[in-house]
Design a protein around this motif. Structure first.
Motif, PDB file in Angstrom:
ATOM      1  N   GLN A   1       0.836  -1.211   0.000  1.00 16.46           N
ATOM      2  CA  GLN A   1       0.000   0.000   0.000  1.00 16.46           C
ATOM      3  C   GLN A   1       0.868   1.256   0.000  1.00 16.46           C
ATOM      4  O   GLN A   1       0.651   2.169  -0.784  1.00 16.46           O
ATOM      5  CB  GLN A   1      -0.901  -0.001   1.238  1.00 16.46           C
ATOM      6  CG  GLN A   1      -1.912   1.129   1.227  1.00 16.46           C
ATOM      7  CD  GLN A   1      -2.417   1.429   2.633  1.00 16.46           C
ATOM      8  OE1 GLN A   1      -2.595   0.522   3.451  1.00 16.46           O
ATOM      9  NE2 GLN A   1      -2.658   2.692   2.907  1.00 16.46           N
ATOM     10  N   CYS A   2       1.883   1.282   0.859  1.00 17.91           N
ATOM     11  CA  CYS A   2       2.765   2.451   0.913  1.00 17.91           C
ATOM     12  C   CYS A   2       4.035   2.100   1.679  1.00 17.91           C
ATOM     13  O   CYS A   2       3.990   1.851   2.889  1.00 17.91           O
ATOM     14  CB  CYS A   2       2.030   3.616   1.585  1.00 17.91           C
ATOM     15  SG  CYS A   2       3.125   4.996   1.924  1.00 17.91           S
TER      16      CYS A   2
ATOM     17  N   LYS B   1       4.588   4.113   4.914  1.00 16.85           N
ATOM     18  CA  LYS B   1       3.725   3.691   6.031  1.00 16.85           C
ATOM     19  C   LYS B   1       4.346   2.451   6.712  1.00 16.85           C
ATOM     20  O   LYS B   1       4.382   2.348   7.933  1.00 16.85           O
ATOM     21  CB  LYS B   1       2.330   3.376   5.486  1.00 16.85           C
ATOM     22  CG  LYS B   1       1.361   2.920   6.522  1.00 16.85           C
ATOM     23  CD  LYS B   1       0.001   2.693   5.898  1.00 16.85           C
ATOM     24  CE  LYS B   1      -0.935   2.047   6.874  1.00 16.85           C
ATOM     25  NZ  LYS B   1      -2.282   1.920   6.345  1.00 16.85           N
TER      26      LYS B   1
ATOM     27  N   ALA C   1       6.786   7.493  -0.055  1.00 18.05           N
ATOM     28  CA  ALA C   1       5.342   7.658   0.201  1.00 18.05           C
ATOM     29  C   ALA C   1       4.576   7.322  -1.070  1.00 18.05           C
ATOM     30  O   ALA C   1       4.978   7.723  -2.160  1.00 18.05           O
ATOM     31  CB  ALA C   1       5.057   9.090   0.607  1.00 18.05           C
ATOM     32  N   LYS C   2       3.512   6.551  -0.951  1.00 18.11           N
ATOM     33  CA  LYS C   2       2.683   6.199  -2.114  1.00 18.11           C
ATOM     34  C   LYS C   2       1.266   6.700  -1.811  1.00 18.11           C
ATOM     35  O   LYS C   2       0.510   6.026  -1.114  1.00 18.11           O
ATOM     36  CB  LYS C   2       2.726   4.682  -2.289  1.00 18.11           C
ATOM     37  CG  LYS C   2       2.134   4.177  -3.582  1.00 18.11           C
ATOM     38  CD  LYS C   2       2.590   2.738  -3.747  1.00 18.11           C
ATOM     39  CE  LYS C   2       1.577   1.848  -4.381  1.00 18.11           C
ATOM     40  NZ  LYS C   2       1.937   0.436  -4.276  1.00 18.11           N
TER      41      LYS C   2
ATOM     42  N   CYS D   1      -4.967   6.747   1.954  1.00 20.28           N
ATOM     43  CA  CYS D   1      -4.330   7.692   2.893  1.00 20.28           C
ATOM     44  C   CYS D   1      -5.344   8.204   3.918  1.00 20.28           C
ATOM     45  O   CYS D   1      -4.984   8.493   5.055  1.00 20.28           O
ATOM     46  CB  CYS D   1      -3.753   8.893   2.145  1.00 20.28           C
ATOM     47  SG  CYS D   1      -2.301   8.513   1.169  1.00 20.28           S
TER      48      CYS D   1
ATOM     49  N   CYS E   1      -4.968   6.317   6.911  1.00 19.05           N
ATOM     50  CA  CYS E   1      -3.606   6.092   7.411  1.00 19.05           C
ATOM     51  C   CYS E   1      -3.400   6.871   8.709  1.00 19.05           C
ATOM     52  O   CYS E   1      -3.703   8.054   8.799  1.00 19.05           O
ATOM     53  CB  CYS E   1      -2.581   6.516   6.365  1.00 19.05           C
ATOM     54  SG  CYS E   1      -0.895   6.379   6.967  1.00 19.05           S
TER      55      CYS E   1
ATOM     56  N   ARG F   1      -0.719  10.252   8.838  1.00 20.97           N
ATOM     57  CA  ARG F   1      -0.872  11.446   7.997  1.00 20.97           C
ATOM     58  C   ARG F   1      -0.226  12.672   8.639  1.00 20.97           C
ATOM     59  O   ARG F   1       0.257  13.551   7.955  1.00 20.97           O
ATOM     60  CB  ARG F   1      -2.360  11.738   7.753  1.00 20.97           C
ATOM     61  CG  ARG F   1      -2.950  10.933   6.610  1.00 20.97           C
ATOM     62  CD  ARG F   1      -4.435  10.959   6.696  1.00 20.97           C
ATOM     63  NE  ARG F   1      -4.833  10.423   7.995  1.00 20.97           N
ATOM     64  CZ  ARG F   1      -6.055  10.426   8.457  1.00 20.97           C
ATOM     65  NH1 ARG F   1      -7.020  10.912   7.747  1.00 20.97           N
ATOM     66  NH2 ARG F   1      -6.334   9.925   9.642  1.00 20.97           N
TER      67      ARG F   1
ATOM     68  N   CYS G   1       3.496  12.270   7.674  1.00 24.68           N
ATOM     69  CA  CYS G   1       3.825  11.939   6.288  1.00 24.68           C
ATOM     70  C   CYS G   1       4.063  13.226   5.481  1.00 24.68           C
ATOM     71  O   CYS G   1       3.270  14.153   5.566  1.00 24.68           O
ATOM     72  CB  CYS G   1       2.660  11.146   5.698  1.00 24.68           C
ATOM     73  SG  CYS G   1       2.734  11.023   3.920  1.00 24.68           S
TER      74      CYS G   1
ATOM     75  N   TRP H   1       1.110  14.865   3.706  1.00 29.08           N
ATOM     76  CA  TRP H   1      -0.057  15.418   4.407  1.00 29.08           C
ATOM     77  C   TRP H   1       0.258  16.344   5.571  1.00 29.08           C
ATOM     78  O   TRP H   1      -0.610  17.072   6.044  1.00 29.08           O
ATOM     79  CB  TRP H   1      -0.908  14.255   4.968  1.00 29.08           C
ATOM     80  CG  TRP H   1      -1.500  13.416   3.904  1.00 29.08           C
ATOM     81  CD1 TRP H   1      -0.997  12.249   3.414  1.00 29.08           C
ATOM     82  CD2 TRP H   1      -2.694  13.683   3.151  1.00 29.08           C
ATOM     83  NE1 TRP H   1      -1.798  11.764   2.425  1.00 29.08           N
ATOM     84  CE2 TRP H   1      -2.844  12.627   2.246  1.00 29.08           C
ATOM     85  CE3 TRP H   1      -3.633  14.712   3.171  1.00 29.08           C
ATOM     86  CZ2 TRP H   1      -3.898  12.569   1.348  1.00 29.08           C
ATOM     87  CZ3 TRP H   1      -4.692  14.659   2.285  1.00 29.08           C
ATOM     88  CH2 TRP H   1      -4.806  13.600   1.391  1.00 29.08           C
TER      89      TRP H   1
HETATM   90  S1  SF4 Z   1      -0.610   9.138   4.453  1.00 28.17           S
HETATM   91 FE1  SF4 Z   1       1.520   9.032   3.761  1.00 28.17          FE
HETATM   92  S2  SF4 Z   1       2.380   7.294   4.858  1.00 28.17           S
HETATM   93 FE2  SF4 Z   1       0.173   7.109   4.972  1.00 28.17          FE
HETATM   94  S3  SF4 Z   1      -0.417   5.827   3.225  1.00 28.17           S
HETATM   95 FE3  SF4 Z   1      -0.606   7.962   2.553  1.00 28.17          FE
HETATM   96  S4  SF4 Z   1       1.365   8.423   1.623  1.00 28.17           S
HETATM   97 FE4  SF4 Z   1       1.671   6.574   2.855  1.00 28.17          FE
END
Ligand code: SF4
Length: 401
Positions: A14-15, A18, A233-234, A239, A242, A245, A248, A251
């Protein structure tokens, strides 16, 4: 021995950033749990109680379980639980969880199956050398008959997957491998999902060859994670759920501005830089548009003059203009429907190589995405250099973000 879990591997898919925050840096998120997870946990607790008590011959009534659900909900609810969907309240989610429990109870009573495990921890060996181990937890494991097992999973989601999604779901299939490894009498293992909100059960069963392929696929995924140096970061629709955030890079600033008062954010340096940048960009666009319009009119006048006076060179103070009128050959662009046909003719004629060229942009993408064999990629990488480029992309900020 490094231990993985399905959610750990999915988190990387997913990322990667993360994944790094959660599993490498071990960061405890400051953003609260989402209401969807909170509700799912409360429903799981109820079903766990139902089957744990049944092991000791105690059958709870639906009312008992709903009272237990309400008690846990009230005790554990806090302002930290995040409701992301606009217009929805705690009550909407409480009622959804309640409906899930009622649906399950009515459909499955008198609960006569033989439950052999509740919240059963499962270990899956992925390679013959026992180098990689995967761990998981099965909501409920049932002995359906001699040599027959069922893995049950409860879902409180508001979307129902297709049968194809269920057949491709890797998580329970991995648990199926674990059940075969941990219970030597397990000849047949089926996977059952209870989509409680829809009062629907979905079932699948993986063949041994497919399970072997899955093991290889998961091993590859683990090796990819272990070889990763840069955890990027994806950004995606996920998100929104997530818990990182607030830290990250995608965000963090949005969150910071959100928490400031109007006076504070108007003075915030980043906020001011964006506003200034957008203003200057708009000014530049406007200027370019006006100059383009003027140049177009001027060019029209120059061509008219050249035609009327029958001159190819026009003299000015310090400059001269040379006018050239010629016919050029044009072919359909890639967007044109007939382009494919043209490509085919050239390819079949054997002349493709004479008129085609390597697209280094596409090559760079293929290398980045590691689409080709490692051997080929290594050969190509001898020619690559790494250059740091910086870009700024300006777009409208949507309040929803
Ligand atoms: S908020 Fe940032 S760390 Fe979380 S999934 Fe999205 S890009 Fe990835």
């Amino acid at each position: 021995m490094p231990t993985y879990s399905h959610s750990k591997i999915s988190s990387f898919d997913q990322c990667p950033l993360k994944y790094k925050y959660r599993y490498i840096d071990g960061i405890k998120p400051e953003i609260g749990e989402s209401v969807e997870i909170f509700m799912g946990n409360r429903v799981h607790e109820v079903l766990e109680k139902l089957y744990s008590d049944l092991k000791l011959q105690k059958k709870n009534s639906l009312e008992d379980l709903l009272a237990y659900y309400k008690k846990n909900w009230d005790e554990k609810w806090s302002d930290e639980v995040e409701i992301k969907r606009d217009g929805f309240t705690e009550k909407n989610y409480f009622d959804t969880g309640k409906k899930c429990i009622e649906n399950y109870y009515k459909r499955h009573q008198p609960f006569s199956e033989i439950t052999v495990g509740i919240e059963e921890r499962i270990k899956i060996k992925l390679d013959p050398q026992d180098q990689y181990l995967l761990e998981g937890r099965i909501d409920r494991l049932v002995q359906a008959g001699p040599g027959e097992y069922e893995i049950h999973d409860y879902k409180t989601s508001t979307t129902l997957p297709s049968q194809e999604d269920i057949d491709r779901n890797r998580q329970l299939a991995l648990y199926q491998i674990g059940v075969h490894q941990m219970w030597s009498d397990a000849e047949k293992v089926c996977l059952i999902w209870h989509y409680l909100n829809f009062d629907k059960d979905m079932k699948t069963c993986w063949k041994p060859e497919a399970l072997e392929r899955l093991k290889k696929e998961i091993l590859e995924a683990i090796k990819k994670i272990e070889a990763t140096q840069e955890f990027k970061a994806k950004k995606s629709a996920l998100c929104d759920w997530c818990e990182f955030r607030d830290r990250c890079p995608q965000w963090k600033h949005v969150y910071k501005i959100q928490d400031l008062s109007k006076k504070q954010y108007q003075d915030e340096p980043g906020f001011r830089l964006v506003n200034l940048y957008a203003k200057l960009k708009a000014k530049k666009q406007d200027f370019i548009r006006k100059i383009d319009e003027e140049l177009e009119q001027l060019e029209e006048a120059i061509f008219n003059f050249s035609e009327k006076e029958k001159v190819d060179i026009i003299r000015g103070k310090d400059h001269k203009l040379r006018i050239r009128v010629r016919q050029v050959i044009k072919f359909p662009t890639k967007a044109d429907k007939t382009r494919k046909e043209l490509d085919e003719i050239v390819k079949q004629s054997g002349k493709w190589i004479e008129v085609s060229d390597l697209s280094t942009t596409k090559l760079a993408r293929a290398v980045k995405e590691e689409k080709w064999s490692l051997e080929l990629l290594e050969k190509i990488k001898q020619f690559q250099t790494l250059e740091k480029t910086k870009s700024i992309f300006l777009s409208k900020f949507k309040e929803k973000e």
